[in-house]
Design a protein around this motif. Structure first.
Motif, PDB file in Angstrom:
ATOM      1  N   ARG A  31      -0.208  -1.176 -14.470  1.00 46.41           N
ATOM      2  CA  ARG A  31      -1.011  -0.057 -13.972  1.00 46.41           C
ATOM      3  C   ARG A  31      -1.761   0.589 -15.139  1.00 46.41           C
ATOM      4  N   HIS A  72      -3.034   5.303 -12.767  1.00 43.77           N
ATOM      5  CA  HIS A  72      -4.041   5.103 -11.722  1.00 43.77           C
ATOM      6  C   HIS A  72      -3.369   4.637 -10.428  1.00 43.77           C
ATOM      7  N   SER A  73      -3.924   5.070  -9.306  1.00 40.89           N
ATOM      8  CA  SER A  73      -3.268   4.750  -8.024  1.00 40.89           C
ATOM      9  C   SER A  73      -3.504   3.293  -7.601  1.00 40.89           C
ATOM     10  N   HIS A  74      -4.565   2.660  -8.100  1.00 37.26           N
ATOM     11  CA  HIS A  74      -4.817   1.276  -7.649  1.00 37.26           C
ATOM     12  C   HIS A  74      -5.517   0.426  -8.713  1.00 37.26           C
ATOM     13  N   ALA A 133      -1.369   7.713  -3.200  1.00 44.64           N
ATOM     14  CA  ALA A 133      -1.346   8.067  -4.629  1.00 44.64           C
ATOM     15  C   ALA A 133      -0.143   8.963  -4.944  1.00 44.64           C
ATOM     16  N   ARG A 167       0.833  -1.204   0.000  1.00 42.41           N
ATOM     17  CA  ARG A 167       0.000   0.000   0.000  1.00 42.41           C
ATOM     18  C   ARG A 167       0.866   1.251   0.000  1.00 42.41           C
ATOM     19  N   GLY A 220       1.086   5.183  -5.793  1.00 35.11           N
ATOM     20  CA  GLY A 220      -0.056   4.272  -5.667  1.00 35.11           C
ATOM     21  C   GLY A 220       0.351   2.879  -5.238  1.00 35.11           C
ATOM     22  N   ASP A 221      -0.675   2.028  -5.072  1.00 35.43           N
ATOM     23  CA  ASP A 221      -0.439   0.644  -4.628  1.00 35.43           C
ATOM     24  C   ASP A 221       0.398  -0.118  -5.652  1.00 35.43           C
TER      25      ASP A 221
END
Ligand SMILES: O=c1[nH]c(=O)c2[nH]c(=O)[nH]c2[nH]1
Length: 306
Positions: free
Chosen positions: A113, A121-123, A26, A23, A30-31
């Protein structure tokens, strides 16, 4: 030795699927997710389990499977597959006196991603195509062998490929050509020169970065410059140039094995003299994958082996 017979056994667990998420906010990128299909195989002194009912030396394959999840949990910082494989190999060879060697093979599911409106994108991730793999062998002494690879790397050029001047005898039907489609699905394995755990680089992600670098060099060499390309006189020559470029660019790769099937695109000619339905003009092809040519070679620096 048992019953005057030699026994060389090994055991482990295959197809252990694990996904690890790290984790991160952002703002920090991000993840991160890694999905791995892990196989562990140990060489272990447990002869009586084969020759009698004495299982007292067996590290159960169920425990081997569990260890994969424990070690994934313990990796609180992002690790590459190669590093994770070394962690597992060192674990089994150091914790258990009877385990002299561990082979860890990992194939990664290529989650990439996604970008939304051009922004990473963060996740959010989508699955890519070609796969990154590793095979690591760790011995109790700390001696090490690390290979990384790519599978399912499909490349195609619509021109700038030919094949001529080959053996021509009563079995030959194939005409010489300087114009054809060349398509392949590259499998490559390369070996790193680290021969002992003490030689491992401390820089994180270097294996992951090197994988991306090798992938780029393989495809750049296959395709040539974006506007004009580069002429390929055979899959053999293109394979050689791809491998040579990897060894030239990366001193930390000691050998590379390339397998490049020649996936034929057959010219389509349909009809008869009276009804020439489709006459081939370098435009309509029948794509095939069976049968296909099999072209493979290993390139090494002198003194290294794959
Ligand atoms: O690039 C090629 N190499 C071969 O060895 C071969 N053999 C063949 O039939 N077509 C091709 N193409």
């Amino acid at each position: 030795m048992a019953d005057n017979l030699e026994l060389q056994g090994r055991h482990g667990k295959s197809r252990v699927r694990v996904a690890r998420v790290w984790r991160r906010p952002a703002a920090a990128g991000g993840d991160v997710i890694a999905e791995w299909n892990v196989a562990v195989s140990v060489v272990s002194d447990c002869l009586p389990s084969y020759t009698s009912s004495d299982n007292s030396a067996i590290v159960a394959t169920d425990s081997i499977k569990n260890t994969v999840y424990v070690k994934a949990k313990e990796c609180t910082e992002v690790v590459s597959m190669e590093e994770f494989a070394v962690i597992l190999g060192r674990h089994f060879t150091s914790l258990y006196p009877q385990v002299s060697e561990a082979t860890v093979t990992i194939v990664e599911r290529p989650w990439e991603r996604v970008a939304v409106d051009g922004k990473p994108h963060s996740h959010g991730f989508k699955v890519g195509v070609e796969k990154h793999s590793t095979e690591v062998i760790v011995k109790k002494s700390g001696s090490l062998l690390i290979k990384s690879g790519i599978q399912g790397y499909s490349l195609l050029k619509t021109t700038q490929s030919g094949f001529e001047g080959f053996v021509r005898d009563r079995y030959t039907l194939l005409p010489d050509t300087r114009e054809r489609i060349v398509a392949t699905e590259v499998t490559a394995w390369w070996r790193y020169p680290f021969e002992h755990v003490s030689q491992l680089p401390s820089k994180p992600f270097c294996f992951t970065q090197r994988y991306q670098d090798v992938k780029k060099v393989l495809s750049d060499t296959f395709f040539g410059p974006a506007d004009v390309g580069v002429y390929s006189p055979s899959v053999q020559n293109t394979l050689y140039l791809m491998g040579k470029e990897v060894l030239t660019r990366f001193p930390d790769i000691s050998s590379i094995q390339l397998r490049m099937p020649n996936l034929h695109f057959l010219p389509v000619n349909l009809g008869s003299k009276e009804n020439p339905l489709v006459k081939f003009a370098d435009d309509v092809f029948l794509p095939t994958d069976e049968p296909h040519g099999t072209i493979e070679a290993t390139l090494s620096r002198p003194m290294s082996k794959l």
